[in-house]
Design an enzyme around this catalytic site. Structure first.
Site, PDB file in Angstrom:
ATOM      1  CG  HIS A  30      -2.291  -4.082   9.036  1.00 38.07           C
ATOM      2  ND1 HIS A  30      -2.503  -2.888   8.573  1.00 38.07           N
ATOM      3  CD2 HIS A  30      -1.540  -4.705   7.936  1.00 38.07           C
ATOM      4  CE1 HIS A  30      -2.277  -2.743   7.207  1.00 38.07           C
ATOM      5  NE2 HIS A  30      -1.639  -3.825   6.743  1.00 38.07           N
TER       6      HIS A  30
ATOM      7  N   GLY B 291       0.960  -1.068   0.051  1.00 36.69           N
ATOM      8  CA  GLY B 291       0.176  -0.036  -0.064  1.00 36.69           C
ATOM      9  C   GLY B 291       0.734   1.182   0.032  1.00 36.69           C
TER      10      GLY B 291
ATOM     11  CG  ASP C  86      -4.842  -8.462   8.972  1.00 38.35           C
ATOM     12  OD1 ASP C  86      -4.644  -8.719  10.183  1.00 38.35           O
ATOM     13  OD2 ASP C  86      -4.174  -7.941   8.089  1.00 38.35           O
TER      14      ASP C  86
HETATM   15  O1  LIG Z   1       2.393  -4.191   2.595  1.00 38.53           O
HETATM   16  C1  LIG Z   1       1.495  -3.488   3.019  1.00 38.53           C
HETATM   17  O2  LIG Z   1       0.954  -2.732   2.390  1.00 38.53           O
HETATM   18  C2  LIG Z   1       0.896  -3.854   4.412  1.00 38.53           C
HETATM   19  O3  LIG Z   1      -0.152  -3.528   4.706  1.00 38.53           O
HETATM   20  C3  LIG Z   1       1.640  -4.688   5.146  1.00 38.53           C
HETATM   21  O4  LIG Z   1       2.395  -5.605   4.568  1.00 38.53           O
END
Ligand SMILES: O=C(O)C(=O)CO
Length: 330
Positions: free
Chosen positions: A287, A79, A263
């Site tokens: 998460h 993200g 999550d």
């Molecule tokens: O990588 C991401 O965007 C996460 O939310 C955690 O791995």
């Protein structure tokens, strides 16, 4: 030529750090916990690159504090919600992420969370711990099976497809998905592209794996939940921001959805007094969908390679955020 300087905002796997140390001068916030904002602002000054995580808000203030030399933000995440890509775009700062290496762990976890929710594993364990386990009861802690249910997947990218592939051996026959485009590989799992409305109204188990964009922000809201099937299951391992959590709490009271596995939430962590907390119908994990040792090492290596590639003169960054500057979700 002087080595570029980078700031790493968190303790990362040594395999990634080693790559950076060979090619750059590394400053690091060497802690498992997030770098405080004041330290972030102080440490980025004069840096050529920043390796950050999802908890570091990389906005105009940070970019200004870094100064004119800053060339690249490499986030050790899939993200990029925490990065103001508009500001980066304006300043010609490249943004890279680690999209490929976390898909398997995220998909595997999503399936696990789905099964824990549909089969009510935590309620069973809770009952055992509380000494409520008596003689076998026919109607006690009954869940639902996946066979003959319609499984809907919102977002059919690497993770969504990964979930579908893993569910097929469970004899799941009715798979539908919603995404912006028809995914060619959907045929491999007999998944049918449907509209968002069809996804919501037809799914017995709705699994959210989509990216957070302005279009998907709070797409699961009061109206959406009202259209879900009574008794359905709602799972989200994508981003909390795609869900209106107050609306979800009310919806669970009405049984649409009946059970929930999350999550990710918005905010994170969800306040202790939020109605979704301490609700036996709701399972919330902190998460951790991508938390495996393999993925953490691969993410660190990937983020380090992206950063050093950008600073060592490569224009064709392997994981560059291709729509940098086009939008921000927050
Ligand atoms: O990588 C991401 O965007 C996460 O939310 C955690 O791995």
């Amino acid at each position: 030529m002087a080595k570029p300087t980078v700031f790493v905002t968190r303790k990362i796997a040594p395999e990634g750090l080693k790559i950076l140390q060979e090619k750059t001068n590394v400053k690091i916030w060497d802690s498992e916990d997030a770098c405080p904002r004041s330290e972030l602002l102080k440490n980025v000054a004069g840096c050529d690159g920043i390796l950050c995580t999802i908890n570091d808000q990389i906005d105009a203030e940070v970019l200004n504090a870094a100064g004119k030399k800053l060339k690249v933000i490499s986030t050790m995440s899939v993200g990029i919600l925490h990065i103001s890509t508009t500001e980066c775009g304006k300043r010609g700062i490249q943004v890279t992420s680690t999209p490929d290496v976390a898909s398997d762990s995220a998909a595997e976890f999503t399936v696990a969370l789905t099964l824990v929710t549909t089969r009510r594993l935590l309620e069973g364990m809770d009952a055992v711990l509380k000494g409520e386990w008596g003689l076998w009861r026919p109607m006690w802690i009954c869940g639902i099976e996946m066979v003959d249910r319609t499984i809907g997947i919102m977002g059919f990218g690497r993770v969504g497809f990964g979930v579908a592939r893993r569910l097929k051996p469970f004899n799941v026959t009715k798979l539908i998905y919603h995404d912006l485009y028809r995914a060619g590989y959907a045929d491999q799992v007999d998944a049918k592209l449907v509209t968002f409305d069809e996804l919501v109204t037809q799914s017995d188990i709705l699994i959210v794996c989509c990216a957070a964009t302005p279009k998907t922000t709070k797409i699961f809201n009061k109206e959406t939940f009202a259209k879900m099937k009574e008794g359905s299951i709602f799972i989200n391992t994508s981003r909390g921001i795609v869900v209106d959590h107050d609306a979800l709490a009310e919806a669970v009271q009405k049984g649409r959805p009946k059970r929930v596995g999350l999550d990710v939430t918005d905010p994170e962590p969800l306040p202790k007094d939020h109605p979704l907390m301490n609700n036996r119908k709701v399972i919330i994990t902190p998460h951790i969908a991508t938390n495996t040792w393999t993925t953490r090492i691969n993410m660190a290596v990937n983020a380090a390679n992206n950063l050093s590639a950008a600073l060592c003169g490569r224009d064709d960054l392997p994981n560059e955020y291709s729509y940098a500057g086009k939008y921000d979700c927050r």
